[in-house]
Design an enzyme around this catalytic site. Structure first.
Site, PDB file in Angstrom:
ATOM      1  N   ASP A  32      38.878  35.144  36.148  1.00 14.12           N
ATOM      2  CA  ASP A  32      38.398  36.276  36.932  1.00 14.12           C
ATOM      3  C   ASP A  32      37.618  37.236  36.036  1.00 14.12           C
ATOM      4  O   ASP A  32      38.018  37.505  34.902  1.00 14.12           O
ATOM      5  CB  ASP A  32      39.584  36.996  37.586  1.00 14.12           C
ATOM      6  CG  ASP A  32      39.148  37.916  38.721  1.00 14.12           C
ATOM      7  OD1 ASP A  32      39.451  37.599  39.886  1.00 14.12           O
ATOM      8  OD2 ASP A  32      38.503  38.952  38.437  1.00 14.12           O
ATOM      9  N   ILE A  33      36.516  37.774  36.551  1.00  7.26           N
ATOM     10  CA  ILE A  33      35.655  38.655  35.764  1.00  7.26           C
ATOM     11  C   ILE A  33      36.304  40.027  35.540  1.00  7.26           C
ATOM     12  O   ILE A  33      35.959  40.724  34.586  1.00  7.26           O
ATOM     13  CB  ILE A  33      34.270  38.786  36.464  1.00  7.26           C
ATOM     14  CG1 ILE A  33      33.195  39.175  35.468  1.00  7.26           C
ATOM     15  CG2 ILE A  33      34.313  39.742  37.640  1.00  7.26           C
ATOM     16  CD1 ILE A  33      31.776  38.987  35.997  1.00  7.26           C
ATOM     17  N   ASN A  89      44.706  36.230  49.160  1.00 10.03           N
ATOM     18  CA  ASN A  89      44.391  37.295  50.102  1.00 10.03           C
ATOM     19  C   ASN A  89      43.568  36.691  51.231  1.00 10.03           C
ATOM     20  O   ASN A  89      42.519  36.104  50.978  1.00 10.03           O
ATOM     21  CB  ASN A  89      43.600  38.408  49.399  1.00 10.03           C
ATOM     22  CG  ASN A  89      44.390  39.058  48.276  1.00 10.03           C
ATOM     23  OD1 ASN A  89      45.592  39.254  48.402  1.00 10.03           O
ATOM     24  ND2 ASN A  89      43.720  39.390  47.180  1.00 10.03           N
ATOM     25  N   GLY A  95      43.017  42.423  51.401  1.00 10.82           N
ATOM     26  CA  GLY A  95      42.400  42.641  50.095  1.00 10.82           C
ATOM     27  C   GLY A  95      41.363  41.617  49.699  1.00 10.82           C
ATOM     28  O   GLY A  95      40.866  41.645  48.569  1.00 10.82           O
ATOM     29  N   GLN A  96      41.021  40.685  50.603  1.00 11.99           N
ATOM     30  CA  GLN A  96      40.012  39.688  50.251  1.00 11.99           C
ATOM     31  C   GLN A  96      38.633  40.336  50.211  1.00 11.99           C
ATOM     32  O   GLN A  96      38.236  41.062  51.130  1.00 11.99           O
ATOM     33  CB  GLN A  96      40.019  38.535  51.270  1.00 11.99           C
ATOM     34  CG  GLN A  96      39.080  37.394  50.859  1.00 11.99           C
ATOM     35  CD  GLN A  96      39.145  36.195  51.793  1.00 11.99           C
ATOM     36  OE1 GLN A  96      39.839  36.210  52.815  1.00 11.99           O
ATOM     37  NE2 GLN A  96      38.412  35.143  51.445  1.00 11.99           N
ATOM     38  N   SER A  97      37.898  40.066  49.125  1.00 12.65           N
ATOM     39  CA  SER A  97      36.559  40.643  48.970  1.00 12.65           C
ATOM     40  C   SER A  97      35.473  39.583  48.838  1.00 12.65           C
ATOM     41  O   SER A  97      34.297  39.868  49.063  1.00 12.65           O
ATOM     42  CB  SER A  97      36.509  41.578  47.759  1.00 12.65           C
ATOM     43  OG  SER A  97      36.804  40.874  46.571  1.00 12.65           O
ATOM     44  N   HIS A 102      40.188  31.416  47.704  1.00 11.92           N
ATOM     45  CA  HIS A 102      40.548  31.341  46.282  1.00 11.92           C
ATOM     46  C   HIS A 102      42.014  31.697  46.105  1.00 11.92           C
ATOM     47  O   HIS A 102      42.542  32.563  46.793  1.00 11.92           O
ATOM     48  CB  HIS A 102      39.663  32.250  45.429  1.00 11.92           C
ATOM     49  CG  HIS A 102      39.512  33.642  45.957  1.00 11.92           C
ATOM     50  ND1 HIS A 102      38.666  33.949  47.003  1.00 11.92           N
ATOM     51  CD2 HIS A 102      40.093  34.799  45.607  1.00 11.92           C
ATOM     52  CE1 HIS A 102      38.730  35.248  47.258  1.00 11.92           C
ATOM     53  NE2 HIS A 102      39.602  35.784  46.444  1.00 11.92           N
ATOM     54  N   LEU A 103      42.648  30.995  45.173  1.00 11.06           N
ATOM     55  CA  LEU A 103      44.011  31.304  44.769  1.00 11.06           C
ATOM     56  C   LEU A 103      43.928  32.060  43.449  1.00 11.06           C
ATOM     57  O   LEU A 103      43.230  31.623  42.523  1.00 11.06           O
ATOM     58  CB  LEU A 103      44.828  30.021  44.581  1.00 11.06           C
ATOM     59  CG  LEU A 103      45.336  29.295  45.835  1.00 11.06           C
ATOM     60  CD1 LEU A 103      44.168  28.787  46.695  1.00 11.06           C
ATOM     61  CD2 LEU A 103      46.252  28.141  45.464  1.00 11.06           C
ATOM     62  N   HIS A 104      44.602  33.196  43.372  1.00 13.96           N
ATOM     63  CA  HIS A 104      44.694  33.930  42.110  1.00 13.96           C
ATOM     64  C   HIS A 104      45.915  33.404  41.353  1.00 13.96           C
ATOM     65  O   HIS A 104      47.035  33.470  41.879  1.00 13.96           O
ATOM     66  CB  HIS A 104      44.927  35.423  42.360  1.00 13.96           C
ATOM     67  CG  HIS A 104      43.819  36.147  43.069  1.00 13.96           C
ATOM     68  ND1 HIS A 104      42.912  36.950  42.404  1.00 13.96           N
ATOM     69  CD2 HIS A 104      43.481  36.214  44.383  1.00 13.96           C
ATOM     70  CE1 HIS A 104      42.073  37.488  43.287  1.00 13.96           C
ATOM     71  NE2 HIS A 104      42.395  37.059  44.490  1.00 13.96           N
TER      72      HIS A 104
HETATM   73  P1  5GP Z   1      39.769  38.869  46.387  1.00 14.07           P
HETATM   74  O1  5GP Z   1      39.754  40.374  46.315  1.00 14.07           O
HETATM   75  O2  5GP Z   1      38.705  38.346  47.317  1.00 14.07           O
HETATM   76  O3  5GP Z   1      41.112  38.282  46.670  1.00 14.07           O
HETATM   77  O4  5GP Z   1      39.408  38.368  44.923  1.00 14.07           O
HETATM   78  C1  5GP Z   1      38.106  38.215  44.480  1.00 14.07           C
HETATM   79  C2  5GP Z   1      38.153  38.139  42.981  1.00 14.07           C
HETATM   80  O5  5GP Z   1      36.913  37.654  42.514  1.00 14.07           O
HETATM   81  C3  5GP Z   1      38.382  39.505  42.297  1.00 14.07           C
HETATM   82  O6  5GP Z   1      39.558  39.439  41.503  1.00 14.07           O
HETATM   83  C4  5GP Z   1      37.127  39.709  41.462  1.00 14.07           C
HETATM   84  O7  5GP Z   1      37.371  40.333  40.237  1.00 14.07           O
HETATM   85  C5  5GP Z   1      36.600  38.283  41.299  1.00 14.07           C
HETATM   86  N1  5GP Z   1      35.173  38.179  41.126  1.00 14.07           N
HETATM   87  C6  5GP Z   1      34.221  38.796  41.890  1.00 14.07           C
HETATM   88  N2  5GP Z   1      32.991  38.445  41.460  1.00 14.07           N
HETATM   89  C7  5GP Z   1      33.176  37.596  40.420  1.00 14.07           C
HETATM   90  C8  5GP Z   1      32.262  36.908  39.549  1.00 14.07           C
HETATM   91  O8  5GP Z   1      31.044  36.996  39.663  1.00 14.07           O
HETATM   92  N3  5GP Z   1      32.816  36.117  38.593  1.00 14.07           N
HETATM   93  C9  5GP Z   1      34.161  35.982  38.444  1.00 14.07           C
HETATM   94  N4  5GP Z   1      34.595  35.177  37.481  1.00 14.07           N
HETATM   95  N5  5GP Z   1      35.042  36.623  39.241  1.00 14.07           N
HETATM   96  C10 5GP Z   1      34.553  37.429  40.204  1.00 14.07           C
END
Ligand code: 5GP
Length: 116
Positions: A32-33, A89, A95-97, A102-104
């Site tokens: 994750d970035i 999420n 909280g999904q963005s 994706h699985l964290h």
């Molecule tokens: P969500 O909030 O949808 O569950 O998680 C999305 C995740 O994607 C966040 O933890 C965010 O930091 C990560 N993310 C967003 N853009 C990028 C990217 O360009 N590269 C990587 N490696 N992670 C990203």
């Protein structure tokens, strides 16, 4: 950018860089970035699937592979002893963005329950 072409699709197509830790024909895993724990890896399907809400019976094996990929990466990185958390999420309210499933995989610190 439509829901069918998220930042994660660009990572799958290698159009933008990512720190990839595992890849096969169906699954990609990368760091994750903006990590929220010392180890924070995202495990995603290569097939377009916006969230867990859109998963159907035909995705059952794929969902198993995603979870199994998490456990194998955790084992390979030596995370088993201290434990780890896997989070999905599903939907903005949760909280999904990024709207590609994706699985964290989170590890390296203690986690509270219930989550925030
Ligand atoms: P969500 O909030 O949808 O569950 O998680 C999305 C995740 O994607 C966040 O933890 C965010 O930091 C990560 N993310 C967003 N853009 C990028 C990217 O360009 N590269 C990587 N490696 N992670 C990203």
């Amino acid at each position: 950018m439509s829901n069918q072409d998220t930042i994660f699709h660009k990572i799958i197509r290698k159009e933008i860089p990512a720190d990839i830790v595992f890849e096969d024909d169906e699954v990609l895993a990368f760091r994750d970035i903006q990590p929220v724990s010392p180890t924070h890896i995202l495990v995603i399907p290569k097939k377009t699937l916006p969230s867990l809400r859109e998963a159907s019976d035909e995705d059952t094996a794929l969902l198993g592979r995603l979870l199994r990929t998490c456990s194998q990466i955790a084992k390979d990185l030596g995370l088993d002893a201290d434990g780890y958390r896997v989070v999905v999420n599903a939907g903005e309210g949760a909280g999904q963005s990024v709207f590609q499933l994706h699985l964290h995989l989170l590890a390296g610190r203690s986690f509270s329950w219930p989550p925030g």
